[in-house]
Scaffold this motif. Structure first.
Motif, PDB file in Angstrom:
ATOM      1  N   THR A  56       0.724  -1.167   0.068  1.00  0.00           N
ATOM      2  CA  THR A  56      -0.047   0.124   0.017  1.00  0.00           C
ATOM      3  C   THR A  56       0.900   1.202   0.127  1.00  0.00           C
ATOM      4  O   THR A  56       1.678   1.323   0.822  1.00  0.00           O
ATOM      5  CB  THR A  56      -1.265   0.019   1.166  1.00  0.00           C
ATOM      6  N   ALA A  57       0.509   2.249  -0.806  1.00  0.00           N
ATOM      7  CA  ALA A  57       0.981   3.632  -0.839  1.00  0.00           C
ATOM      8  C   ALA A  57      -0.063   4.740  -0.418  1.00  0.00           C
ATOM      9  O   ALA A  57      -1.282   4.346  -0.698  1.00  0.00           O
ATOM     10  CB  ALA A  57       1.706   4.033  -1.924  1.00  0.00           C
ATOM     11  N   THR A  58       0.236   5.439   0.476  1.00  0.00           N
ATOM     12  CA  THR A  58      -0.637   6.529   1.041  1.00  0.00           C
ATOM     13  C   THR A  58      -0.317   7.972   0.226  1.00  0.00           C
ATOM     14  O   THR A  58       0.643   8.233   0.069  1.00  0.00           O
ATOM     15  CB  THR A  58      -0.711   6.682   2.389  1.00  0.00           C
ATOM     16  N   GLY A  59      -1.303   8.526  -0.256  1.00  0.00           N
ATOM     17  CA  GLY A  59      -1.149   9.718  -0.783  1.00  0.00           C
ATOM     18  C   GLY A  59      -2.092  10.864  -0.685  1.00  0.00           C
ATOM     19  O   GLY A  59      -3.140  10.267  -0.020  1.00  0.00           O
ATOM     20  N   HIS A 102       1.829   9.146 -11.990  1.00  0.00           N
ATOM     21  CA  HIS A 102       2.461   8.699 -10.660  1.00  0.00           C
ATOM     22  C   HIS A 102       1.683   7.404 -10.305  1.00  0.00           C
ATOM     23  O   HIS A 102       2.512   6.598  -9.774  1.00  0.00           O
ATOM     24  CB  HIS A 102       1.990  10.047  -9.621  1.00  0.00           C
ATOM     25  N   MET A 117       3.688   4.040  -9.579  1.00  0.00           N
ATOM     26  CA  MET A 117       3.711   3.202  -8.591  1.00  0.00           C
ATOM     27  C   MET A 117       3.310   1.556  -8.763  1.00  0.00           C
ATOM     28  O   MET A 117       3.637   0.624  -8.197  1.00  0.00           O
ATOM     29  CB  MET A 117       2.788   3.810  -7.516  1.00  0.00           C
ATOM     30  N   LYS A 118       2.190   1.482  -9.634  1.00  0.00           N
ATOM     31  CA  LYS A 118       1.869   0.119  -9.864  1.00  0.00           C
ATOM     32  C   LYS A 118       2.902  -0.660 -10.637  1.00  0.00           C
ATOM     33  O   LYS A 118       3.186  -1.828 -10.206  1.00  0.00           O
ATOM     34  CB  LYS A 118       0.608   0.132 -11.104  1.00  0.00           C
ATOM     35  N   VAL A 163       3.599  -1.594  -6.118  1.00  0.00           N
ATOM     36  CA  VAL A 163       2.284  -1.117  -5.216  1.00  0.00           C
ATOM     37  C   VAL A 163       0.887  -1.899  -5.697  1.00  0.00           C
ATOM     38  O   VAL A 163       0.864  -1.604  -7.029  1.00  0.00           O
ATOM     39  CB  VAL A 163       2.309   0.367  -5.219  1.00  0.00           C
ATOM     40  N   ILE A 166      -3.800   1.586  -3.025  1.00  0.00           N
ATOM     41  CA  ILE A 166      -3.711   2.957  -2.771  1.00  0.00           C
ATOM     42  C   ILE A 166      -4.626   3.310  -1.701  1.00  0.00           C
ATOM     43  O   ILE A 166      -5.650   3.165  -1.805  1.00  0.00           O
ATOM     44  CB  ILE A 166      -3.797   3.948  -3.956  1.00  0.00           C
TER      45      ILE A 166
END
Length: 170
Positions: free
Chosen positions: A24-27, A36, A40-41, A45, A48
Motif C-alpha cells: 500500500t502507498a498512501t497519498g 504517478h 507506483m503500480k 504497489v 492506494i
C-alpha cells in the motif's frame, strides 16, 4: 525475530504478483496523477490509500485542505484508470462546520464511488508538534464551530450503520 514470527517477509518483486499481499502507498489527493499511479503500480504497489478527509467543499476549504470534492473524485478515477483494483480512503468526522447531514453525504459519496474500503477517524484536537496547529487555534477561539459531543457520537454511529449497510466493516 520473535516479533516477526508468523509473518512472511518478501521483497516488492515477490509481493507484486501475489493477490494475498497488499503493498500500500498512501497519498494526498492534490498530488495524484495517472502517471504517478502507473509508476507506483509498475513499482509493485497494488493498493492506494487516499487522504480524502471529506467530500464537503466547505469543510475542506475551512480546514485548509488543498483539494476539493471534485479533486478527490478525479483522484479516485485516476487511481482506477492506472489499474489499481484496491482503493481505500480516509474520512474524518468532527470537523468545524460538520453536521450529521454533511457526514452522511460524505459517507454516501464514498460508497457511490465504489472504494474498496474507508477508514473513519474522529478529528482529535491536539497541538501539532511544537505548534498548536490551525484546527487547535480554531477550536480555542471558536469552539462553537465544532459539533457538540452528542453529534460526535451520532456521527460515529451513523458511520458504522452506513458502513455495515454497504458491506464495509470497521
Amino acid at each position: 525475530q520473535a516479533a516477526m514470527e508468523g509473518y512472511e517477509v518478501v521483497t516488492m518483486e515477490q509481493a507484486a504478483p501475489r493477490a494475498d499481499i497488499f503493498v500500500t502507498a498512501t497519498g494526498n489527493v492534490d498530488v495524484i496523477t495517472i502517471e504517478h499511479m502507473r509508476a507506483m503500480k509498475d513499482g509493485g504497489v497494488n493498493r492506494i490509500s487516499l487522504g480524502v478527509q471529506s467530500f464537503d467543499d466547505g469543510i475542506l476549504k475551512s480546514t485548509g485542505r488543498l483539494h476539493s470534492s471534485r479533486d478527490a473524485r478525479d483522484a479516485i478515477q485516476a487511481i482506477r484508470t492506472a489499474g489499481f483494483a484496491s482503493v481505500s480512503i480516509d474520512l474524518i468526522y468532527r470537523y468545524p462546520g460538520s453536521t450529521l447531514k454533511k457526514w452522511e453525504e460524505t459517507l454516501m459519496t464514498a460508497a457511490a464511488l465504489g472504494v474498496d474500503a474507508y477508514q473513519l477517524y474522529r478529528l482529535r484536537i491536539v497541538p501539532h508538534g511544537a505548534k498548536p496547529g490551525a484546527i487547535k487555534k480554531m477550536y480555542d477561539t471558536s469552539p462553537e464551530l465544532f459539533p457538540p459531543l452528542e453529534a460526535i457520537y451520532l456521527m460515529k454511529e451513523l458511520g458504522l450503520l452506513i458502513s455495515a449497510r454497504d458491506g464495509y466493516r470497521e
